[in-house]
Structures are given as structure tokens and as C-alpha cells.
Scaffold this motif. Structure first.
Motif, mmCIF file in Angstrom:
data_model
loop_
_atom_site.group_PDB
_atom_site.id
_atom_site.type_symbol
_atom_site.label_atom_id
_atom_site.label_comp_id
_atom_site.label_asym_id
_atom_site.label_seq_id
_atom_site.Cartn_x
_atom_site.Cartn_y
_atom_site.Cartn_z
ATOM 1 N N GLU A 1 -56.914 -22.548 -28.093
ATOM 2 C CA GLU A 1 -55.892 -21.572 -28.586
ATOM 3 C C GLU A 1 -56.029 -22.013 -30.272
ATOM 4 N N ASN B 1 -56.857 -25.992 -30.371
ATOM 5 C CA ASN B 1 -56.584 -26.925 -29.587
ATOM 6 C C ASN B 1 -57.943 -26.948 -28.465
ATOM 7 N N LYS C 1 -54.079 -21.861 -33.680
ATOM 8 C CA LYS C 1 -52.660 -21.603 -34.565
ATOM 9 C C LYS C 1 -52.881 -21.521 -36.019
ATOM 10 N N GLU C 2 -51.942 -20.899 -36.547
ATOM 11 C CA GLU C 2 -51.820 -20.845 -38.020
ATOM 12 C C GLU C 2 -51.439 -22.092 -38.690
ATOM 13 N N THR C 3 -50.257 -22.408 -38.011
ATOM 14 C CA THR C 3 -49.325 -23.817 -38.517
ATOM 15 C C THR C 3 -49.075 -24.572 -37.328
ATOM 16 N N LYS D 1 -56.991 -22.860 -40.227
ATOM 17 C CA LYS D 1 -56.328 -22.776 -39.025
ATOM 18 C C LYS D 1 -56.453 -24.023 -38.028
ATOM 19 N N ASP E 1 -46.598 -27.538 -35.500
ATOM 20 C CA ASP E 1 -45.252 -27.930 -35.429
ATOM 21 C C ASP E 1 -45.321 -29.257 -36.040
ATOM 22 N N GLU F 1 -47.048 -31.998 -33.584
ATOM 23 C CA GLU F 1 -48.468 -31.808 -33.123
ATOM 24 C C GLU F 1 -49.198 -32.259 -34.079
#
Length: 142
Positions: A85, A80, A87-89, A77, A91, A94
Motif C-alpha cells: 500500500e 508498506n 501512502k502520501e503522508t 510517498k 500518521d 507509523e
């Protein structure tokens, strides 16, 4: 003599006990809770709370000291660092670092307990283990 000097020995040599505590603390900080025996949970509680105290300080020296007591294991994972936060994946545009135990500890857990003066973990008794009837416990971050 060891009068009034309580230590959790866990029937292990000191290097094995240190490795066991490091792995249990790593999994506790990564998952938030773990199931283990009651003796190991009671030994882990002061160990983990000391590391969380380092995370509350948040400076570089505390980060290095905490690194001595946990394995800095990375997951698949992403985290941030500003918001905490996960996130799995990602963008396309990013760029976030991978989630590791140390980042999780200092970004999420340290900020969560910033106003708390101790008592970061809770031990709950579970039913005995089926194989050997050992007392089992769930230790979790409060």
C-alpha cells in the motif's frame, strides 16, 4: 557478421543507450506507463520484462541484479512492504520506508505478475508527434 542477431541500436553509443534504457525502465516501473517513440518502446519491452522476471524471484541476488538495470529513485510517498500500500503522508506513530523504484518493483509489481509467464508490457500506437512526425507509442504494464 551479425546475421540473425537483432539489436536495437537507437543511433546511440552503448553507454548512452544503457542510460536511456535505465531511465525509461525506472519511469515505467514508477508510473506504470510512459509515452515515447515506437523504436524506444520496442527496445524497452524486453529490457523491462527481464527486470520484472528478477522481481518475481524476489531474493537478494535478484534484487542486486535488478539494481544494475534501474535507477533506485525515491519519491515523496511511503510504501508498506508487507501489503504494498502506498501512502502520501504518515500518521504520528507509523514508521514506513519511502517509496523507491526497487521497493515498488519487488513489493507490488513482482507479486502482481507472480503467476504470469511473460508478456508483462503492452505497446499501443499513438498519433505521430507534431514536430517531426515520429511514430509515438504508449508502453504500459499489463
Amino acid at each position: 557478421m551479425r546475421h540473425q542477431c537483432k539489436r536495437h541500436h537507437l543511433s546511440k553509443a552503448s553507454d548512452q543507450k544503457r542510460a536511456l534504457m535505465r531511465s525509461l525502465a525506472t519511469e515505467l516501473f514508477l508510473n506504470g506507463e510512459i509515452t515515447t517513440t515506437m523504436a524506444r518502446a520496442k527496445a524497452l519491452k524486453p529490457y523491462a520484462e527481464n527486470i520484472i522476471t528478477f522481481a518475481k524471484k524476489g531474493d537478494l541476488a535478484s534484487r542486486r541484479q535488478a539494481l544494475r538495470f534501474v535507477f533506485d529513485k525515491e519519491t515523496s510517498k511511503f510504501i508498506n512492504p508487507a501489503t504494498g500500500e502506498v501512502k502520501e503522508t504518515l500518521d504520528k506513530d507509523e514508521k514506513l520506508p519511502k517509496q523507491s523504484v526497487l521497493r515498488q518493483l519487488f513489493v507490488v509489481i513482482g507479486k502482481k505478475y507472480a503467476s504470469r509467464n511473460g508478456g508483462y508490457t503492452r505497446i499501443q500506437r499513438l498519433v505521430p508527434r507534431r514536430g517531426d512526425a515520429s511514430e509515438m507509442a504508449l508502453i504500459q504494464l499489463v
